[in-house]
Design an enzyme around this catalytic site. Structure first.
Site, PDB file in Angstrom:
ATOM      1  N   TYR A  12       0.834  -1.203   0.000  1.00 38.19           N
ATOM      2  CA  TYR A  12       0.000   0.000   0.000  1.00 38.19           C
ATOM      3  C   TYR A  12       0.872   1.259   0.000  1.00 38.19           C
ATOM      4  O   TYR A  12       1.892   1.324   0.668  1.00 38.19           O
ATOM      5  CB  TYR A  12      -0.936   0.034   1.225  1.00 38.19           C
ATOM      6  CG  TYR A  12      -2.101   0.974   0.977  1.00 38.19           C
ATOM      7  CD1 TYR A  12      -3.331   0.488   0.535  1.00 38.19           C
ATOM      8  CD2 TYR A  12      -1.951   2.352   1.118  1.00 38.19           C
ATOM      9  CE1 TYR A  12      -4.380   1.355   0.255  1.00 38.19           C
ATOM     10  CE2 TYR A  12      -2.987   3.221   0.833  1.00 38.19           C
ATOM     11  CZ  TYR A  12      -4.201   2.713   0.414  1.00 38.19           C
ATOM     12  OH  TYR A  12      -5.229   3.579   0.125  1.00 38.19           O
ATOM     13  N   GLU A  53      -5.833   6.107   5.492  1.00 34.35           N
ATOM     14  CA  GLU A  53      -5.747   4.933   4.616  1.00 34.35           C
ATOM     15  C   GLU A  53      -4.682   3.940   5.083  1.00 34.35           C
ATOM     16  O   GLU A  53      -4.720   2.768   4.714  1.00 34.35           O
ATOM     17  CB  GLU A  53      -5.502   5.349   3.164  1.00 34.35           C
ATOM     18  CG  GLU A  53      -4.216   6.104   2.955  1.00 34.35           C
ATOM     19  CD  GLU A  53      -4.160   6.849   1.616  1.00 34.35           C
ATOM     20  OE1 GLU A  53      -4.439   6.240   0.589  1.00 34.35           O
ATOM     21  OE2 GLU A  53      -3.816   8.047   1.628  1.00 34.35           O
ATOM     22  N   LYS A  80      -0.468  -1.015 -14.014  1.00 31.10           N
ATOM     23  CA  LYS A  80      -1.113  -0.828 -12.722  1.00 31.10           C
ATOM     24  C   LYS A  80      -2.607  -1.132 -12.756  1.00 31.10           C
ATOM     25  O   LYS A  80      -3.312  -0.766 -13.684  1.00 31.10           O
ATOM     26  CB  LYS A  80      -0.947   0.632 -12.260  1.00 31.10           C
ATOM     27  CG  LYS A  80      -1.227   0.757 -10.771  1.00 31.10           C
ATOM     28  CD  LYS A  80      -2.067   1.883 -10.338  1.00 31.10           C
ATOM     29  CE  LYS A  80      -2.855   1.555  -9.086  1.00 31.10           C
ATOM     30  NZ  LYS A  80      -2.232   0.753  -8.044  1.00 31.10           N
TER      31      LYS A  80
HETATM   32  P1  IOT Z   1      -3.239  -1.050  -4.940  1.00 32.45           P
HETATM   33  O1  IOT Z   1      -1.966  -0.354  -5.150  1.00 32.45           O
HETATM   34  O2  IOT Z   1      -3.831  -1.822  -6.069  1.00 32.45           O
HETATM   35  O3  IOT Z   1      -3.242  -1.975  -3.654  1.00 32.45           O
HETATM   36  C1  IOT Z   1      -2.616  -1.591  -2.471  1.00 32.45           C
HETATM   37  C2  IOT Z   1      -2.072  -2.840  -1.789  1.00 32.45           C
HETATM   38  O4  IOT Z   1      -3.162  -3.655  -1.340  1.00 32.45           O
HETATM   39  C3  IOT Z   1      -1.258  -3.760  -2.690  1.00 32.45           C
HETATM   40  O5  IOT Z   1       0.079  -3.341  -2.808  1.00 32.45           O
HETATM   41  C4  IOT Z   1      -1.404  -5.097  -2.007  1.00 32.45           C
HETATM   42  O6  IOT Z   1      -0.528  -5.236  -0.913  1.00 32.45           O
HETATM   43  C5  IOT Z   1      -2.830  -5.035  -1.486  1.00 32.45           C
HETATM   44  N1  IOT Z   1      -3.759  -5.633  -2.469  1.00 32.45           N
HETATM   45  C6  IOT Z   1      -4.284  -5.035  -3.543  1.00 32.45           C
HETATM   46  N2  IOT Z   1      -5.089  -5.870  -4.223  1.00 32.45           N
HETATM   47  C7  IOT Z   1      -5.058  -7.046  -3.546  1.00 32.45           C
HETATM   48  C8  IOT Z   1      -5.687  -8.317  -3.719  1.00 32.45           C
HETATM   49  N3  IOT Z   1      -6.513  -8.540  -4.733  1.00 32.45           N
HETATM   50  N4  IOT Z   1      -5.431  -9.295  -2.830  1.00 32.45           N
HETATM   51  C9  IOT Z   1      -4.590  -9.072  -1.787  1.00 32.45           C
HETATM   52  N5  IOT Z   1      -3.993  -7.886  -1.569  1.00 32.45           N
HETATM   53  C10 IOT Z   1      -4.204  -6.894  -2.430  1.00 32.45           C
HETATM   54  C11 IOT Z   1      -5.055   2.241  -4.089  1.00 32.45           C
HETATM   55  C12 IOT Z   1      -4.564   1.216  -5.031  1.00 32.45           C
HETATM   56  O7  IOT Z   1      -4.387   1.416  -6.187  1.00 32.45           O
HETATM   57  O8  IOT Z   1      -4.313   0.039  -4.446  1.00 32.45           O
HETATM   58  N6  IOT Z   1      -4.060   2.596  -3.166  1.00 32.45           N
HETATM   59  C13 IOT Z   1      -3.014   3.537  -3.588  1.00 32.45           C
HETATM   60  C14 IOT Z   1      -3.086   4.924  -3.010  1.00 32.45           C
HETATM   61  C15 IOT Z   1      -4.427   5.521  -2.872  1.00 32.45           C
HETATM   62  C16 IOT Z   1      -4.440   6.981  -3.122  1.00 32.45           C
HETATM   63  N7  IOT Z   1      -4.284   7.692  -1.890  1.00 32.45           N
HETATM   64  C17 IOT Z   1      -3.986   8.992  -1.846  1.00 32.45           C
HETATM   65  N8  IOT Z   1      -3.853   9.688  -2.945  1.00 32.45           N
HETATM   66  N9  IOT Z   1      -3.806   9.540  -0.670  1.00 32.45           N
HETATM   67  C18 IOT Z   1      -1.649   3.020  -3.117  1.00 32.45           C
HETATM   68  O9  IOT Z   1      -0.663   3.739  -3.301  1.00 32.45           O
HETATM   69  O10 IOT Z   1      -1.576   1.925  -2.566  1.00 32.45           O
HETATM   70 MG    MG Z   2      -0.171  -0.229  -5.543  1.00 31.08          MG
HETATM   71 MG    MG Z   3      -3.040  -3.163  -7.523  1.00 31.58          MG
END
Ligand code: IOT
Ligand code: MG
Ligand code: MG
Length: 507
Positions: free
Chosen positions: A345, A379, A440
């Protein structure tokens, strides 16, 4: 590596009194754990505090000096560094903070790289400190002769007699909870209990400058910083579990965690009946030989976790709630003994991964904006997982990793037609090529959460143009019921909430 498998405390509610004021009501945290009530009398203040903690031993969660008490939720990552400047050996992170406060005063918190919230009573003042990213939320309320502070807003929601509603030195107000404030990220809120004044001291600010580096130097620096951040988040007695989407962020963490431990690591992926990233995660799990598990959650069940997500995150941002919902649902499905969970994250924030933007000026504008606006979204809150008994930690928001990623010039983030280029290049030798070049996909997209939430409000009659407003209204209504009103998340009638919101949106 961390000595202890888990932090001594996950959360606290503390009250420092110089004179009047009532004891706070027995708190009810979303955080799961044991509760311990403790108290300490200092020269000018008496402090009562409730710890919510994972184990039997709470001694590592607080420390007392001559006229100082430190209460700490969470953990420190630069222990070895800190220990070189302390006069005596620290047996816990609370003692480390105490030693630093005795040496540097409130500037102590400028030296800490961690995931924590701290309460310090000392002489006639109270210090409330967050880590650089405010990853452990911290709230405060002041009444005549009393300072209250807690890691969950709901524990301070009940109106307190004689609430002065003091503006707390620039701290953010909390919706529908007059007098309650959230301590900003990277700050120490210094409250003078004698004079009743409060002042915010910044201990970290997101860098706004950018550095030009050669490809090789940038890639090496990122790899090195991330290796260190991952290693510092592992504990010998708690084999790591990586929540794995198969994207570059979580796959990078999984590969580095795997390299840092002897045996195989555990990996876990979630999906829904609408969508999953199982094949992509499986590629990484096979490559690393991890003990891998897939959990499929029906969309209706996923959406039914919205009240729990609000209960844990106490966030009012509907987009952020969409990112956190699948993770909350995943943690709630993770039965068995408590786990130390590493995530990917936050990587997208300093690298501009969310924006799918290939023009460098716009990319850096997006990064600067996101680094300016994360505070208060909660978050990164550990409560998302501690509500299910698990400790989570985010290596990309390690202070050193975050600083480095933020300052890299935009051309290292977007390069050769790829987003997050520098990170992909830094992981090239430990991950399959298809993972390294995979575009991504956000967790809200990969799990179908966004489309599921949209369908939920659309089926209640919200027109397409009103979807975003309706989602925000649903989130606000849930916040009002659960955080402000103290309703149990399991008792919230979500269809009724959606119905009510849909009626209002339709006019
Ligand atoms: P994303 O980057 O897709 O997911 C964040 C984390 O959640 C992943 O690195 C992983 O550890 C876990 N994760 C995601 N999908 C799964 C899955 N299907 N199963 C298990 N674990 C999973 C949103 C995003 O794109 O998530 N988060 C952004 C930031 C949000 C924006 N915030 C802001 N502008 N203040 C991020 O950077 O993580
Ligand atoms: Mg990510
Ligand atoms: Mg992702």
């Amino acid at each position: 590596m961390s000595e202890q498998p888990f932090p001594a405390a996950y959360g606290f509610l503390a009250s420092a009194r110089t004179g009047g004021g009532q004891d706070p009501e027995a708190p009810r945290f979303a955080t799961r754990g044991r509760y311990s009530e403790l108290s300490e009398r200092l020269r000018a203040q008496s402090v009562r505090f409730t710890l919510v903690h994972p184990g039997d031993d709470t001694s590592g969660a607080y420390a007392t000096g001559a006229d100082t008490l430190v209460v700490l939720a969470g953990e420190i990552y630069n222990r070895a560094e800190i220990d070189t400047v302390l006069d005596r050996a620290a047996a816990s992170d609370a003692e480390r903070v105490l030693g630093l406060v005795e040496r540097y005063g409130l500037h102590a918190f400028r030296l800490v790289n961690g995931r924590f919230a701290a309460f310090v009573a000392e002489g006639e003042r109270v210090l409330l400190a967050t880590d650089h990213s405010g990853s452990v939320p911290l709230y405060t309320r002041r009444t005549a002769g009393q300072v209250l502070a807690a890691t969950e807003a709901k524990t301070l929601a009940a109106p307190h007699q004689g609430d002065l509603g003091f503006p707390a030195g620039g701290a953010r107000r909390v919706r529908r909870l007059p007098g309650l404030h959230q301590v900003p990220a990277g700050s120490v809120l210094e409250i003078d209990t004698g004079r009743g004044t409060a002042e915010t001291h910044r201990t970290w600010v997101p860098p706004v400058s950018r550095r030009i580096m050669s490809e090789e130097a940038a890639v090496d620096a990122v790899r090195h910083a991330l290796e260190k951040a991952v290693a510092r988040r592992l504990a010998p007695a708690a084999p790591p579990l990586v929540v794995l989407s198969g994207g570059i962020d979580s796959s990078g963490v999984a590969a580095l965690a795997d390299a840092a431990v002897l045996g195989p690591i555990d990996t876990l992926s979630m999906g829904t009946d609408r969508s999953d990233e199982f094949p992509q995660a499986r590629v990484v799990a096979d490559h690393l030989g991890s003990r891998h598990r897939e959990i499929t959650i029906p969309t209706s069940e996923l959406l039914a976790q919205l009240p729990h997500t609000l209960h844990a995150a106490e966030s009012l941002d509907a987009e952020v709630i969409e990112y956190l919902l699948p993770l909350t649902a995943l943690y709630r499905r993770l039965e068995g003994p408590a786990r130390r969970v590493l995530t990917g994250y936050g990587a997208d924030i300093p690298l501009g991964g969310m924006h799918r933007e290939d023009r460098l000026p716009q990319l850096d504008t997006a990064v600067a904006f996101d680094m300016d606006t994360f505070d208060g979204l909660n978050e990164m809150s550990p409560v998302l997982s501690t509500a299910s008994g698990h400790w989570s930690t985010h290596p990309y928001w390690d202070r050193e990793v975050l600083e480095l990623l933020t300052v890299l010039e935009a051309g290292l983030k977007r390069r050769y037609g790829r987003d997050k280029w520098v990170l992909r290049a830094a992981m090239g030798d430990v991950l399959p090529q298809e993972t390294v070049v995979r575009p991504k996909l956000g967790v809200h997209e990969g799990s179908g959460t966004t489309s599921g939430f949209t369908l939920l409000v659309r089926e209640a009659g919200v027109p397409e143009a009103g979807v975003a407003a309706a989602k925000t209204a649903v989130v606000e209504e849930l916040f009002d019921r659960i955080v402000v009103g103290g309703e149990e998340p399991d008792r919230v009638d979500l269809p009724e909430v959606v119905e009510k919101v849909a009626k209002a949106v339709k006019g």
